[in-house]
Design an enzyme around this catalytic site. Structure first.
Site, short mmCIF file in Angstrom:
data_model
loop_
_atom_site.label_atom_id
_atom_site.label_comp_id
_atom_site.label_asym_id
_atom_site.label_seq_id
_atom_site.Cartn_x
_atom_site.Cartn_y
_atom_site.Cartn_z
N GLU A 1 81.14 37.97 75.67
CA GLU A 1 82.09 36.86 75.67
C GLU A 1 83.15 37.21 74.63
O GLU A 1 82.79 37.51 73.49
CB GLU A 1 81.36 35.57 75.29
CG GLU A 1 82.25 34.36 75.44
CD GLU A 1 81.57 33.04 75.10
OE1 GLU A 1 80.34 33.05 74.87
OE2 GLU A 1 82.28 32.03 75.07
N ARG B 1 66.14 40.60 71.56
CA ARG B 1 67.36 40.96 70.85
C ARG B 1 67.03 41.69 69.56
O ARG B 1 65.93 41.58 69.04
CB ARG B 1 68.23 39.74 70.58
CG ARG B 1 67.63 38.70 69.67
CD ARG B 1 68.63 37.59 69.35
NE ARG B 1 69.35 37.12 70.51
CZ ARG B 1 70.69 37.07 70.59
NH1 ARG B 1 71.43 37.45 69.59
NH2 ARG B 1 71.27 36.61 71.66
N LYS C 1 76.99 35.04 64.72
CA LYS C 1 78.45 35.06 64.67
C LYS C 1 78.96 33.99 63.70
O LYS C 1 79.94 34.20 63.00
CB LYS C 1 79.03 34.76 66.06
CG LYS C 1 79.11 35.97 66.98
CD LYS C 1 79.69 35.56 68.34
CE LYS C 1 79.54 36.70 69.33
NZ LYS C 1 79.71 36.26 70.72
#
Ligand code: ATP
Ligand code: MG
Length: 573
Positions: A36, A263, A273
């Protein structure tokens, strides 16, 4: 396309792919990396990139780069460009297969109408709070929306008017009609489309409605003919929805298969983030490319090579269960990758002046030293100059040595790398008693004796000539946090020593014309790369990529022992 020599280990994803090829479910492999464009990539994304491109390469398949740009509010072209640069830097190429979910907005809309016509989607007028209240909980079923039984005609009309921009943001949703009592909350009539009056970085103001991620992702995969849609574990509960959408659209087989993996969590740093943004915003780091961060920009600036990151990602492999990877894996990959590829030179980070009291008159002795001692022919030789004044590392001298300290002490001896033995015959101090310099005697052979009366075998220290060396700035980077698994208390958990700047370091004269990106091993100190700041200032700036040994494994209590280990290491040279 990169092909790494080190064979990639087998993993459960490859088992699935092998099965799918054997059963003829697919006759080829196609993967995608779907970022994204709402932030900078980090090393967790690198894992996903290496996995997706690596899997396809191993099966002679193809990988698409697809920007998942379905949320115009958070996205930006700036991120698109930086993500492309990061994927290329890692050594991967999507050729002409660069796509955007927004390429499919028309098709996605059309699929929305198809779902309405098949009775699998409806327009809902509940407010966001009401949707939440109707949704139920993990232990309680949800309630049907009062708008659930609208006719197909009415739904179609409303959806078309949503597209025409007739309604306010939040006034309506297009929802999948599945099951409000499903034990999987993702299946309780999830939203497929929402109204958003926001300008999109690619489609401008064309669309007042935007598809939701779960809906756009599976359809985009299907449009592109992706076979294996590899994603992180948190999407496991979304897989039934992924399959449901394609099923209800009657998408032709073979449809893509979603496979989830754990992950990457890396100790002593963080991937969130939001937290990374906070570090940057609060000025706790110097920017997105501060070499202490796990962002790709930072990793690049610090000096890690693309091949070391690929090696790291291959070595950690993929698992089905969440875990934390020790920082040592990354550091080890960097050392293994750099070790055969960079020249060894000498630099002194914290210089202590040494005057040689018995320096012979005449020209200083010349020393030829190989840039790569293990294979002297590899990078050739350079000249070193022993002069009446040299610098050694301040840490290589102790006036009152702690137990186990094996380097220079008053009356003691060391060997100067590639050169003579030096015996400390005097210590110079300032008015406050700080050591400002040493006096040493040079000798072709050690003069001291060990406990058994045999000639001593002094340890080796690195040095540079005072006159024939140049000043450099060295930035010593270390782990960002003091705790392995930071909980997010940035102020309390940040490592105050994560950056130590040595503005008065010196490097041997042979290292001249330094350009940003040049990498060296500074003997006994670690691997270093010239920072982009080198171009701007009056002296080269070097970033420490990684030390030569894992200094954290021992823990703080091992500091004194560390000095002893250093001794063992010295002798090995
Ligand atoms: P957010 O969900 O906040 O946007 P994200 O990190 O998931 O953050 P994406 O741009 O959606 O960002 O990620 C792109 C791809 O990278 C996804 O397939 C995602 O699963 C994968 N990815 C993200 N973080 C990691 C990680 N730590 N380890 C492995 N893969 C990751
Ligand atoms: Mg994501």
């Amino acid at each position: 396309m990169v092909t790494d020599k080190e064979e990639r280990p087998h993993n459960f994803i490859r088992t699935f792919i092998d099965e799918d090829l054997a059963s003829k479910r697919y006759d080829r492999v196609a993967t995608r990396f779907p970022p994204e464009p709402n932030g900078y990539l980090h090393i967790g994304h690198a894992k996903s990139i290496c996995l997706n491109f690596g899997l396809a390469a191993d099966y002679s398949g193809l990988t698409n780069l697809r920007f998942d740009d379905t949320n115009p509010v958070k996205e930006d072209v700036e991120y698109v460009e930086s993500i492309k640069a990061d994927v290329r830097w890692l050594g991967f190429d999507w050729d002409d297969r660069l796509y955007y979910a927004s390429d499919y907005f028309e098709k996605l809309y059309e699929c929305g109408e198809r779902l309405i016509l098949s009775g699998d989607a409806y327009v809902c007028d509940l407010s966001a709070e009401e949707v939440k209240a109707y949704r139920g909980t993990l232990t309680e079923p949800g309630k049907n929306s009062p708008y659930r039984e609208r006719s197909r005609e009415e739904n179609l009309d409303l959806f078309r008017r949503m597209r025409a921009g007739e309604f306010e943001e939040g006034a309506k949703l297009l929802r999948a009609k599945i099951d409000m009592a499903s034990p999987n909350l993702n299946m309780r009539d999830p939203a497929l489309y929402r109204i958003k009056k926001a300008s999109h970085h690619r489609t401008g103001d064309k669309w007042p409605i935007y598809p939701m991620y779960d809906y756009a992702h599976c359809v985009s995969d299907a449009i592109e003919g992706i076979t294996h849609s590899v994603c992180t574990l948190e999407f496991e509960d979304h897989r039934p929805l992924y399959d449901w959408v394609l099923e209800k659209l009657n998408w032709p087989e073979p449809r893509p298969r979603q496979i989830e993996f754990a992950r990457l969590n890396l100790e002593y740093t963080m991937m969130s983030k939001r937290k990374l943004l906070q570090l940057v915003r609060e000025g706790l780091v110097s920017g997105w490319d501060d070499p202490r961060l796990p962002t790709m920009a930072a990793i690049r600036r610090r000096g890690f090579t693309p091949s070391s990151i690929r090696l790291f990602c291959d070595r950690i492999g993929v698992a089905k269960k969440d875990s934390w990877i020790e920082m040592e894996w990354l550091e080890k990959a960097a050392r293994d990758d750099l070790n055969p590829n960079v020249k060894r030179v000498m630099a002194v980070l914290n210089p202590l002046k040494v005057s040689i009291v018995n320096f012979p008159a005449g020209d200083p002795p010349r020393i030829e030293a190989p840039y790569f001692p293990d294979e002297p022919g590899k990078f050739g030789h350079r000249e070193l100059f022993l002069t009446p004044e040299i610098f050694i590392e301040r840490e290589d001298f102790m006036e009152e040595p702690i137990p186990g300290f094996k380097r220079l002490v008053p009356g003691g001896e060391v060997r100067l790398r590639w050169s003579t033995y030096a015996k400390c015959v005097g210590v110079e101090k300032d008015g406050e008693g700080n050591v400002t310099g040493l006096k040493c005697e040079m000798n072709p052979e050690p003069v001291g004796k060990d406990a058994k009366g045999k000639p001593a075998r002094p340890n080796i220290v690195h040095w540079v000539s005072a006159e024939r060396s140049r000043p450099v700035e060295v930035r010593l980077y270390d782990r960002l946090f003091t705790v392995a698994k930071p909980a997010g208390d940035l102020a309390g958990e940040l490592n105050p020593d994560s950056l130590v700047v040595r503005k008065d370091a010196r490097i041997e004269e042979a290292v001249n014309d330094v350009s940003p990106g040049d990498r060296f091993q500074f003997e006994r100190l670690g691997y270093f790369m010239a920072d982009p700041d080198t171009a701007a200032g009056d002296r080269p700036v070097f970033n420490r990529i990684v030390t030569l040994k894992d200094s954290w494994a021992k823990g703080a209590a091992g500091a004194a022992k560390g000095a002893g280990n250093q001794g063992k290491r010295d002798r090995k040279e």
